[in-house]
Motif scaffolding. Structure first.
Motif, PDB file in Angstrom:
ATOM      1  N   ASN A 528       7.581  -4.768  -5.373  1.00  0.00           N
ATOM      2  CA  ASN A 528       7.899  -4.964  -3.948  1.00  0.00           C
ATOM      3  C   ASN A 528       6.649  -5.064  -3.088  1.00  0.00           C
ATOM      4  OD1 ASN A 528      10.655  -4.864  -4.442  1.00  0.00           O
ATOM      5  ND2 ASN A 528      10.740  -2.637  -4.233  1.00  0.00           N
ATOM      6  N   SER A 529       5.589  -4.355  -3.490  1.00  0.00           N
ATOM      7  CA  SER A 529       4.386  -4.287  -2.652  1.00  0.00           C
ATOM      8  C   SER A 529       3.405  -5.427  -2.894  1.00  0.00           C
ATOM      9  CB  SER A 529       3.672  -2.956  -2.905  1.00  0.00           C
ATOM     10  OG  SER A 529       3.330  -2.835  -4.275  1.00  0.00           O
ATOM     11  N   SER A 530       3.617  -6.223  -3.957  1.00  0.00           N
ATOM     12  CA  SER A 530       2.609  -7.213  -4.361  1.00  0.00           C
ATOM     13  C   SER A 530       2.283  -8.220  -3.267  1.00  0.00           C
ATOM     14  CB  SER A 530       3.062  -7.936  -5.630  1.00  0.00           C
ATOM     15  OG  SER A 530       3.052  -7.060  -6.731  1.00  0.00           O
ATOM     16  N   PHE A 531       3.299  -8.718  -2.548  1.00  0.00           N
ATOM     17  CA  PHE A 531       3.057  -9.744  -1.526  1.00  0.00           C
ATOM     18  C   PHE A 531       2.192  -9.202  -0.389  1.00  0.00           C
ATOM     19  CE2 PHE A 531       4.189 -11.753   2.534  1.00  0.00           C
ATOM     20  CZ  PHE A 531       3.790 -13.055   2.264  1.00  0.00           C
ATOM     21  N   SER A 532       2.559  -8.019   0.139  1.00  0.00           N
ATOM     22  CA  SER A 532       1.796  -7.458   1.262  1.00  0.00           C
ATOM     23  C   SER A 532       0.368  -7.114   0.837  1.00  0.00           C
ATOM     24  CB  SER A 532       2.497  -6.206   1.816  1.00  0.00           C
ATOM     25  OG  SER A 532       2.490  -5.175   0.855  1.00  0.00           O
ATOM     26  N   ILE A 533       0.193  -6.732  -0.437  1.00  0.00           N
ATOM     27  CA  ILE A 533      -1.151  -6.400  -0.931  1.00  0.00           C
ATOM     28  C   ILE A 533      -2.041  -7.638  -0.948  1.00  0.00           C
ATOM     29  CG2 ILE A 533      -2.412  -5.743  -3.036  1.00  0.00           C
ATOM     30  CD1 ILE A 533      -0.015  -3.715  -3.435  1.00  0.00           C
ATOM     31  N   MET A 534      -1.493  -8.765  -1.386  1.00  0.00           N
ATOM     32  CA  MET A 534      -2.278 -10.019  -1.383  1.00  0.00           C
ATOM     33  C   MET A 534      -2.726 -10.367   0.042  1.00  0.00           C
ATOM     34  SD  MET A 534      -2.494 -10.825  -4.476  1.00  0.00           S
ATOM     35  CE  MET A 534      -2.059  -9.299  -5.268  1.00  0.00           C
ATOM     36  N   LYS A 535      -1.854 -10.155   0.981  1.00  0.00           N
ATOM     37  CA  LYS A 535      -2.164 -10.450   2.386  1.00  0.00           C
ATOM     38  C   LYS A 535      -3.275  -9.524   2.890  1.00  0.00           C
ATOM     39  CE  LYS A 535       0.291 -11.381   6.711  1.00  0.00           C
ATOM     40  NZ  LYS A 535       1.598 -11.293   7.405  1.00  0.00           N
ATOM     41  N   GLN A 536      -3.174  -8.231   2.566  1.00  0.00           N
ATOM     42  CA  GLN A 536      -4.188  -7.264   2.993  1.00  0.00           C
ATOM     43  C   GLN A 536      -5.555  -7.590   2.401  1.00  0.00           C
ATOM     44  OE1 GLN A 536      -3.114  -3.005   2.719  1.00  0.00           O
ATOM     45  NE2 GLN A 536      -0.987  -3.674   2.605  1.00  0.00           N
ATOM     46  N   LEU A 537      -5.568  -8.015   1.131  1.00  0.00           N
ATOM     47  CA  LEU A 537      -6.841  -8.332   0.476  1.00  0.00           C
ATOM     48  C   LEU A 537      -7.545  -9.497   1.167  1.00  0.00           C
ATOM     49  CD1 LEU A 537      -5.892  -7.939  -3.293  1.00  0.00           C
ATOM     50  CD2 LEU A 537      -7.246  -6.379  -1.903  1.00  0.00           C
ATOM     51  N   LEU A 538      -6.792 -10.488   1.565  1.00  0.00           N
ATOM     52  CA  LEU A 538      -7.377 -11.626   2.278  1.00  0.00           C
ATOM     53  C   LEU A 538      -7.917 -11.177   3.634  1.00  0.00           C
ATOM     54  CD1 LEU A 538      -4.756 -14.398   1.390  1.00  0.00           C
ATOM     55  CD2 LEU A 538      -7.081 -14.184   0.509  1.00  0.00           C
ATOM     56  N   GLN A 539      -7.192 -10.262   4.291  1.00  0.00           N
ATOM     57  CA  GLN A 539      -7.664  -9.726   5.574  1.00  0.00           C
ATOM     58  C   GLN A 539      -8.969  -8.952   5.409  1.00  0.00           C
ATOM     59  OE1 GLN A 539      -4.076  -7.520   6.721  1.00  0.00           O
ATOM     60  NE2 GLN A 539      -3.828  -8.863   8.476  1.00  0.00           N
ATOM     61  N   LEU A 540      -9.123  -8.317   4.249  1.00  0.00           N
ATOM     62  CA  LEU A 540     -10.323  -7.520   3.994  1.00  0.00           C
ATOM     63  C   LEU A 540     -11.537  -8.372   3.628  1.00  0.00           C
ATOM     64  CD1 LEU A 540      -8.777  -4.530   2.026  1.00  0.00           C
ATOM     65  CD2 LEU A 540     -10.167  -4.337   4.075  1.00  0.00           C
ATOM     66  N   GLY A 541     -11.332  -9.670   3.480  1.00  0.00           N
ATOM     67  CA  GLY A 541     -12.470 -10.544   3.188  1.00  0.00           C
ATOM     68  C   GLY A 541     -12.528 -11.028   1.758  1.00  0.00           C
ATOM     69  N   ILE A 542     -11.509 -10.727   0.946  1.00  0.00           N
ATOM     70  CA  ILE A 542     -11.465 -11.286  -0.407  1.00  0.00           C
ATOM     71  C   ILE A 542     -11.152 -12.779  -0.273  1.00  0.00           C
ATOM     72  CG2 ILE A 542     -10.281 -11.246  -2.635  1.00  0.00           C
ATOM     73  CD1 ILE A 542     -12.050  -8.791  -2.067  1.00  0.00           C
ATOM     74  N   ALA A 625     -12.201   1.415 -17.830  1.00  0.00           N
ATOM     75  CA  ALA A 625     -12.311   0.778 -16.516  1.00  0.00           C
ATOM     76  C   ALA A 625     -13.463   1.354 -15.701  1.00  0.00           C
ATOM     77  CB  ALA A 625     -11.004   0.952 -15.749  1.00  0.00           C
ATOM     78  N   ASP A 626     -13.962   0.549 -14.758  1.00  0.00           N
ATOM     79  CA  ASP A 626     -14.966   1.032 -13.805  1.00  0.00           C
ATOM     80  C   ASP A 626     -14.280   1.837 -12.697  1.00  0.00           C
ATOM     81  OD1 ASP A 626     -16.994  -0.403 -15.162  1.00  0.00           O
ATOM     82  OD2 ASP A 626     -16.363  -2.234 -14.152  1.00  0.00           O
ATOM     83  N   ILE A 627     -13.050   1.412 -12.382  1.00  0.00           N
ATOM     84  CA  ILE A 627     -12.236   2.110 -11.383  1.00  0.00           C
ATOM     85  C   ILE A 627     -10.827   2.258 -11.960  1.00  0.00           C
ATOM     86  CG2 ILE A 627     -11.195   1.967  -9.076  1.00  0.00           C
ATOM     87  CD1 ILE A 627     -13.625   0.401  -8.164  1.00  0.00           C
ATOM     88  N   ALA A 628     -10.256   3.447 -11.839  1.00  0.00           N
ATOM     89  CA  ALA A 628      -8.880   3.654 -12.297  1.00  0.00           C
ATOM     90  C   ALA A 628      -8.024   4.081 -11.115  1.00  0.00           C
ATOM     91  CB  ALA A 628      -8.831   4.719 -13.394  1.00  0.00           C
ATOM     92  N   LEU A 629      -6.936   3.330 -10.875  1.00  0.00           N
ATOM     93  CA  LEU A 629      -5.947   3.712  -9.871  1.00  0.00           C
ATOM     94  C   LEU A 629      -4.966   4.629 -10.595  1.00  0.00           C
ATOM     95  CD1 LEU A 629      -5.322   0.185  -8.272  1.00  0.00           C
ATOM     96  CD2 LEU A 629      -7.114   1.847  -7.747  1.00  0.00           C
ATOM     97  N   MET A 630      -5.026   5.932 -10.278  1.00  0.00           N
ATOM     98  CA  MET A 630      -4.313   6.918 -11.083  1.00  0.00           C
ATOM     99  C   MET A 630      -2.802   6.725 -11.046  1.00  0.00           C
ATOM    100  SD  MET A 630      -6.866   8.282 -12.362  1.00  0.00           S
ATOM    101  CE  MET A 630      -6.059   9.555 -13.327  1.00  0.00           C
ATOM    102  N   ALA A 631      -2.280   6.292  -9.908  1.00  0.00           N
ATOM    103  CA  ALA A 631      -0.849   5.974  -9.821  1.00  0.00           C
ATOM    104  C   ALA A 631      -0.653   4.551 -10.339  1.00  0.00           C
ATOM    105  CB  ALA A 631      -0.358   6.083  -8.385  1.00  0.00           C
ATOM    106  N   ASP A 632       0.482   4.306 -10.931  1.00  0.00           N
ATOM    107  CA  ASP A 632       0.786   2.950 -11.417  1.00  0.00           C
ATOM    108  C   ASP A 632       1.240   2.109 -10.229  1.00  0.00           C
ATOM    109  OD1 ASP A 632       1.227   0.835 -13.087  1.00  0.00           O
ATOM    110  OD2 ASP A 632       3.174   1.531 -13.788  1.00  0.00           O
ATOM    111  N   ASP A 633       0.321   1.919  -9.279  1.00  0.00           N
ATOM    112  CA  ASP A 633       0.697   1.322  -7.999  1.00  0.00           C
ATOM    113  C   ASP A 633      -0.485   0.561  -7.419  1.00  0.00           C
ATOM    114  OD1 ASP A 633       1.696   0.675  -5.553  1.00  0.00           O
ATOM    115  OD2 ASP A 633       2.254   2.714  -4.977  1.00  0.00           O
ATOM    116  N   LEU A 634      -0.253  -0.723  -7.147  1.00  0.00           N
ATOM    117  CA  LEU A 634      -1.314  -1.580  -6.593  1.00  0.00           C
ATOM    118  C   LEU A 634      -1.635  -1.269  -5.143  1.00  0.00           C
ATOM    119  CD1 LEU A 634      -1.001  -5.348  -7.607  1.00  0.00           C
ATOM    120  CD2 LEU A 634      -2.957  -3.843  -7.858  1.00  0.00           C
ATOM    121  N   GLU A 635      -0.800  -0.474  -4.469  1.00  0.00           N
ATOM    122  CA  GLU A 635      -1.004  -0.226  -3.048  1.00  0.00           C
ATOM    123  C   GLU A 635      -2.342   0.448  -2.760  1.00  0.00           C
ATOM    124  OE1 GLU A 635       2.255   1.750  -1.218  1.00  0.00           O
ATOM    125  OE2 GLU A 635       3.541  -0.015  -1.258  1.00  0.00           O
TER     126      GLU A 635
END
Length: 717
Positions: A528-542, A625-635
């Motif tokens: 459910n969160s994947s779409f909003s995450i892509m949008k946020q990443l672009l806002q952050l300069g990715i 990994a260099d970074i681990a997101l401990m929750a199974d969550d892309l948010e």
């Protein structure tokens, strides 16, 4: 770890230079082979042998206390104003005030004036001089040596008041620096204290409280409502909701029942649980997190390496400049010796590299600690900086952008085979496979009670499917490309496959060398969160997001389009993903790969930053990994990018502040405007700016969510 390696916790380690000196002193002990002092984590590792008495003697100059690694730290929480050194600083200030009262009433050279300022210098500078004189005797020139020379010089030329001010402000600067470092370290000490030291273990009908070091694998641990789990384990009786915020950063409780994993440090909120211990205390998830965060803080980031190299030449250069300022004008132009010696002392004070030395480590320690509290494990300053410079992020599809729990949606029989027969044969082959699609078929077969047949000679066909012999006949199951290699697919079957793929489904074909028996369509739900995450990443300069998948192009493009992904690359084998990462790096610079840390390991390792999801309970993710997101969550990904960009920005600001203030102050030498007052204020001011600026990284997750808009304008950082 070598068998003769010993780990200790430190109390009282006050500064970066003190850590370097402490390390040097320990290295001189004959029985010590190697030593590493981790300033950020306040931790010591030695290879060889040394008693605690020897180690504390080596750190006596800084009042360092040494404790065994697993010993609870009974460190007294002293208020800032009650610490001995801070009390001396305040007494020194009192004498300075009295001294200036005498100065205005009796004059600068009155015995009462000089005596009062001398007392201020001796009381406030006691710790400073104790170290400074020892360093002078050994010709070791650090910040305390420079300050000692400056204060003695000021007294010699009659500037008693300014010498006292230098002592007071330097002591104040040291106190504030120590306070900020201790605040930054709190993120680690809070992690260390998350899991209890004792566990309740069930022996028959008796519950016994034992030290966690004495708990063994397969012991049954009892966790009552409101208690913390002391060990990692698996629920064998009862059910309850557990708050896993300490591990994943997510405060929403997770329901646990028979067979579910429990992590040490999580809080049982409701029911009674019996948990079979699965890991020793040193192997628990929280223990690994603490270890990795501490190692991360010890690792020197590129900017810190630059500062360390720069400071190595900077301090001797300042001393030479100060000497030249003091002697050249009187020798060449017959200028006043007292005036130019005074200016030389001011150069010595303003050149003190306090702010520069602390500019990077305080920011990195604070940022990594902040991330750990929010369920993000950043395994080093270098990865923090690299993440702050990312231009492109590549995502694995299954389990990253999607839920990773594919389900069978369609079974299309071809010829005389029934759905049940297709499921039976498919299940029998896939029983030997670890692929997520295999799991979907097996679950469907179980629900439909499809017969399980005996399969022989199972063989996986990398990136394409698998084969096995059932009832004497060799069957294949895999993607359409596999069957195009074996025997061309009929046009009508290709049309059916295209229709299913256009709907965003993955299609597998079941058949033999000569015949096709059926199609199985599987769909994996998009998070459910994947779409909003892509949008946020672009806002952050990715600048670009890329989806990498072994799935077919039609299905992948449908999902990529729905999510707003910049580019989709499909039909990729593991080696193709690796090549794609290299290609993206060549054209775009810094590229991150986000996956589950198990599959796609080569791509994760090759990328500028490998980011693994679901680090909690996944040892591979924590290790690779260099970074681990401990929750199974892309948010947590946008927050990680935001924090890293902010940290990089603050590090640059800190180095700029530290050098800029020094340069401006040094330029004041030319017209002769630089005074000891200005010099020490410039030095303390730069240190305070750096410390306070770095403390901004302590802000929690909610604050950093607001920072996303701030970083839109910082895309070039």
């Amino acid at each position: 770890m070598a068998s003769n390696a010993h780990i200790y916790r430190l109390q009282g380690l006050s500064c970066m230079n003190c850590a370097a000196k402490f390390e040097k002193n320990i290295r001189s002990i004959n029985t010590v082979e190697d030593v590493q002092v981790n300033f950020g984590a306040s931790k010591l590792k030695i290879n060889g042998e040394a008693t605690i008495e020897q180690l504390e003697k080596a750190g006596a100059f800084d009042g360092i206390k040494v404790l065994p690694d697993r010993q609870q730290q009974p460190e007294k929480k002293e208020p800032f104003w009650k610490k001995r050194e801070n009390i001396l600083t305040m007494i020194s200030l009192l004498f300075i005030i009295v001294g200036y009262l005498f100065y205005f009433q009796l004059g600068a050279k009155a015995p009462f004036t000089i005596g009062t300022f001398a007392l201020a210098i001796l009381i406030g500078g006691y710790d400073l001089f104790k170290v400074g004189f020892k360093n002078l005797a050994k010709l070791e020139f650090d910040m305390k040596t420079l300050m000692t020379i400056a204060v003695i010089g000021a007294a010699i030329i009659g500037e008693w008041g300014e010498g006292a001010i230098v002592v007071f402000l330097f002591a104040l600067s040291e106190a504030l620096e120590s306070y900020s470092i201790n605040k930054a370290r709190q993120s680690i000490s809070s992690l260390i204290n998350i899991a209890p030291n004792k566990a309740t273990i069930k022996h028959g009908n008796v519950n016994e409280e034992v030290n966690v070091e004495d708990v063994r694998i397969n012991d049954i641990m009892v966790i009552k409502p409101g208690e913390k789990a002391a060990m990692d384990g698996e629920v064998v009786k009862g059910e309850s909701s557990l708050n896993q915020a300490a591990i994943t950063g997510e405060s929403i409780p997770v329901h646990k029942t028979f067979g579910d994993e429990v992590f040490a440090g999580t809080i049982n909120q409701e029911g009674y649980l019996e948990v079979r211990v699965t890991k020793r205390v040193e192997d628990t998830t929280i223990a690994k997190i603490i270890h990795l965060v501490e190692e991360a803080q010890a690792e020197r980031a590129p900017s810190q390496q630059f500062v360390d190299k720069f400071a190595k030449y900077y301090t001797p250069a300042i001393m030479i400049i100060a000497l030249l300022v003091a002697i050249l004008p009187p020798l060449i132009a017959s200028a006043s010796w007292s005036e130019w010696v005074y200016l030389g002392l001011a150069v010595l004070v303003v050149g003190c590299p306090c702010a520069l030395v602390i500019s990077t480590p305080v920011a990195i320690v604070t940022a990594i600690g902040n991330a750990a509290r929010n369920g993000i494990l950043i395994k080093g300053g270098i990865h923090l900086e690299e993440t702050g410079r990312l231009n492109v992020i590549a995502f694995d599809k299954t389990g990253t952008l999607t839920e990773g729990k594919p389900e069978v949606t369609d079974i299309v029989p071809v010829g005389s085979f029934t759905e049940s027969e297709i499921l039976s044969i498919s299940r029998s082959i896939e029983a030997y496979s670890q692929h997520p699609l295999a799991s979907a078929i097996i679950q469907k077969a179980k629900r439909e009670k499809a017969k399980e047949m005996e399969a022989e000679n199972f063989q996986s066909i990398t990136g394409k499917g698998a084969k096995a012999v059932i009832s004497g006949e060799e069957f294949f199951i895999g993607n359409p490309a596999l069957f195009e290699e074996i025997s061309k697919l009929p046009v009508e079957i290709k049309q059916q496959i295209d229709e299913l793929q256009a709907a965003g489904k993955t299609v597998m074909v079941l058949g033999t060398n000569s015949d096709i028996y059926g199609l199985i369509a599987v769909a994996d739900k998009i998070r459910n969160s994947s779409f909003s995450i892509m949008k946020q990443l672009l806002q952050l300069g990715i600048k670009k997001t890329v989806m990498l998948t072994g799935d077919n192009k039609t299905t992948a493009v449908a999902i990529g389009k729905e999510l707003g992904i910049s580019e989709t690359r499909a039909d990729l084998l593991p080696e193709d993903k690796l090549d794609t990462i290299k290609e993206l790096q060549a054209s775009h610079g810094n590229v991150a790969m986000v996956g589950d840390g198990v599959n796609d390991a080569p791509a994760l390792a090759t990328s500028s930053v490998g980011i693994a999801m679901g680090g909690a309970g996944t040892d591979t993710a924590l290790e690779t990994a260099d970074i681990a997101l401990m929750a199974d969550d892309l948010e947590k990904l946008p927050y990680t990018i935001s924090l890293s960009r902010k940290a990089l920005h603050i590090i640059k600001q800190n180095i700029g502040f530290a050098l800029g203030v020094k340069i401006i102050a040094l330029l004041l030498v030319i017209p002769g405007w630089l005074t000891l007052w200005l010099a020490i204020i410039a030095d303390v001011g730069a240190t305070l700016l750096v410390v306070l600026n770095s403390m901004r990284l302590m802000n929690g997750k909610e604050k950093n969510k607001k920072d996303i808009s701030e970083h839109v304008s910082q895309q070039s950082i």
